[in-house]
Motif scaffolding. Sequence first.
Motif, PDB file in Angstrom:
ATOM      1  N   LEU A   1     -26.254 -22.447 -80.912  1.00 44.21           N
ATOM      2  CA  LEU A   1     -27.388 -21.727 -80.325  1.00 44.21           C
ATOM      3  C   LEU A   1     -28.602 -22.626 -80.108  1.00 44.21           C
ATOM      4  O   LEU A   1     -29.409 -22.391 -79.213  1.00 44.21           O
ATOM      5  N   SER A   2     -28.720 -23.669 -80.981  1.00 47.44           N
ATOM      6  CA  SER A   2     -29.896 -24.525 -80.808  1.00 47.44           C
ATOM      7  C   SER A   2     -29.565 -25.779 -79.990  1.00 47.44           C
ATOM      8  O   SER A   2     -30.191 -26.810 -80.125  1.00 47.44           O
ATOM      9  N   GLY A   3     -28.539 -25.669 -79.160  1.00 47.95           N
ATOM     10  CA  GLY A   3     -28.288 -26.721 -78.191  1.00 47.95           C
ATOM     11  C   GLY A   3     -27.212 -27.715 -78.575  1.00 47.95           C
ATOM     12  O   GLY A   3     -27.092 -28.777 -77.975  1.00 47.95           O
TER      13      GLY A   3
ATOM     14  N   LEU B   1     -33.396 -25.178 -87.590  1.00 48.26           N
ATOM     15  CA  LEU B   1     -33.469 -25.906 -86.319  1.00 48.26           C
ATOM     16  C   LEU B   1     -33.549 -24.940 -85.144  1.00 48.26           C
ATOM     17  O   LEU B   1     -34.298 -25.145 -84.192  1.00 48.26           O
ATOM     18  N   PHE B   2     -32.761 -23.861 -85.253  1.00 47.82           N
ATOM     19  CA  PHE B   2     -32.747 -22.846 -84.183  1.00 47.82           C
ATOM     20  C   PHE B   2     -34.137 -22.202 -84.037  1.00 47.82           C
ATOM     21  O   PHE B   2     -34.666 -22.079 -82.936  1.00 47.82           O
TER      22      PHE B   2
ATOM     23  N   SER C   1     -29.423 -25.228 -90.065  1.00 43.26           N
ATOM     24  CA  SER C   1     -29.143 -24.900 -88.661  1.00 43.26           C
ATOM     25  C   SER C   1     -30.017 -23.749 -88.189  1.00 43.26           C
ATOM     26  O   SER C   1     -30.534 -23.765 -87.060  1.00 43.26           O
TER      27      SER C   1
ATOM     28  N   PHE D   1     -25.327 -21.355 -85.341  1.00 46.43           N
ATOM     29  CA  PHE D   1     -26.718 -21.711 -85.043  1.00 46.43           C
ATOM     30  C   PHE D   1     -26.861 -23.117 -84.469  1.00 46.43           C
ATOM     31  O   PHE D   1     -27.793 -23.383 -83.714  1.00 46.43           O
TER      32      PHE D   1
ATOM     33  N   ASN E   1     -36.655 -25.268 -82.876  1.00 51.80           N
ATOM     34  CA  ASN E   1     -36.411 -25.869 -81.552  1.00 51.80           C
ATOM     35  C   ASN E   1     -36.236 -24.846 -80.445  1.00 51.80           C
ATOM     36  O   ASN E   1     -36.745 -25.013 -79.343  1.00 51.80           O
ATOM     37  N   THR E   2     -35.469 -23.776 -80.726  1.00 48.22           N
ATOM     38  CA  THR E   2     -35.159 -22.831 -79.660  1.00 48.22           C
ATOM     39  C   THR E   2     -36.208 -21.733 -79.547  1.00 48.22           C
ATOM     40  O   THR E   2     -36.651 -21.390 -78.460  1.00 48.22           O
TER      41      THR E   2
END
Lengths: 301, 218
Positions: free
Chosen positions: A126-128, A65-66, A62, A123, A69-70
């Motif tokens: 946080l990453s959508g 990914l955060f 996670s 997370f 992606n973010t």
Amino acid sequence: MNVLAQSVPFILALFEHSFLRYALLTGLIMGGITPLIGAFVVIRRLSFIADTLSHFSLAGLSIGLFLINTLGYTFISDPLYLAIIASIIGALIIEILRGYYENYKEISMPIVMSLGTALSALFISLSGGFNTSIYNFLFGSILTVGDKYLAVMSTTAILVLALVFFYYRKLVIISFDESHARLLGIKVGRFQFVSTLILALVVSLSIATVGVLLVSSLMIIPVAAAMKIGKSFKNTIFIAVLFSELSVIGGLWLSYDLNIASGATIVLVNIFILFVVVIIKHIYTNQLRSKRTTKEDVGNV
Amino acid sequence: MRITVDNLTFGYDYRTVLKEISFKMNSGDFLAIIGDNGSGKSTLVKCMLGINKVAPSQIFLDDVDVTNYKQFLNIGYVPQIFDDFNYEFPITVNEIIHSSIMRDISQDEILELLDKMGILELQNENINTLSGGQLQRVFIVRSLINQPKLLILDEPTVGVDRKNVENFYKTINSLNAEGISVILITHNIRESNANFSHVLSLHNGEGIIKEVPRGDEA
């Protein structure tokens, strides 16, 4: 979730699609080493550790990914690397806590698991929020593994096999009787540390195949079935590996034919084997008992 | 193996289990440690084995302080049954014995040991199928496999029937006659036909050692 349209039979599809061959090969490698490690984990009564580490790996995924992606940190090519790092950190925290709570060693597991789950939830949000990547991490996506992953998995498998081969006797003593191992002069702490690291590595790598939520089942269920019918230690490990490989092949085949999720199917086949073993064993034991009783009755007459 | 215990005091957390215990043992001696449950018998043995960490200058094995002792391979330890071993997972007698080999020993010598303890025919059996007495013999073979100078037995005959108890002590007596020092923890000294040279009785953590005239039985 299955990306296959099952127009041809499974066997022919293996020749046609390289991703299916990768999936089968990865599954077979995984199916070979997870019960091997699982046997030592079960004997040491640490069955819960794989689950704990997989939840901690999810935190790594996670966070990965955060970051990708973010925050746009694209230099991290694959969040799986962060899963491996997280899993190893989780393993280290477990070892530290196990030393800290000497008489309640298992207390380390829920602590690390809670931390892992909490970080994951944080997370992911946080990453959508929930998306396909997260779904794949949770339940696995063996059909999407590539040659790079297969190479990492093969290297890990060779490492595990070499360690078990060279340190087999010591591993057996430590797992069955820790105090005896210490008396024989074996460095138990060092062995435990290395085996926890290896476990962490295998758990995080298994995520790609069956996912976070199903990793421990690959490791524990074939062993749980095999230990009910094994005649010796080696024989039990052999049976566990056999059951595990059967469930990988059967699971992939079924998931292809029925167009259902592969990781989940592999685990379900695993559980099915366990049930069959338990039932047959139960019937066999009852028959043996009734034969003995009949003999005793005849003897008494 | 020579053992010197000098004014040993040991406890867990705030509870003192052993108070100022002192005794000496020479090579070839056979010491019985007796006392009620909780009197500190197993604790004492675990101190000698380095499992319980004691302060320096309290226990010496062959004149080496136990805190610096490295050769625990010289001690064969048979713990109380069901103590530390994981029993449910399948493993055969042979697998247990072979995994414990740390010194050169031939297959013939292993078979001879198994035969001596009366478990030769059980070598390929899964330990889950063995009786308490048979299991105890497996652990004794395991402890003898590395040719120890001292054998420590913690309540070895619990759950073993009377006839086998006698046979068991005959074997231990003959091992002792071969020169192996023996420490036997027992709660019932009268039950055994072991050929002790010394008896240490523990009561409320305090110990009294007595020399016993030896019989001819060996």
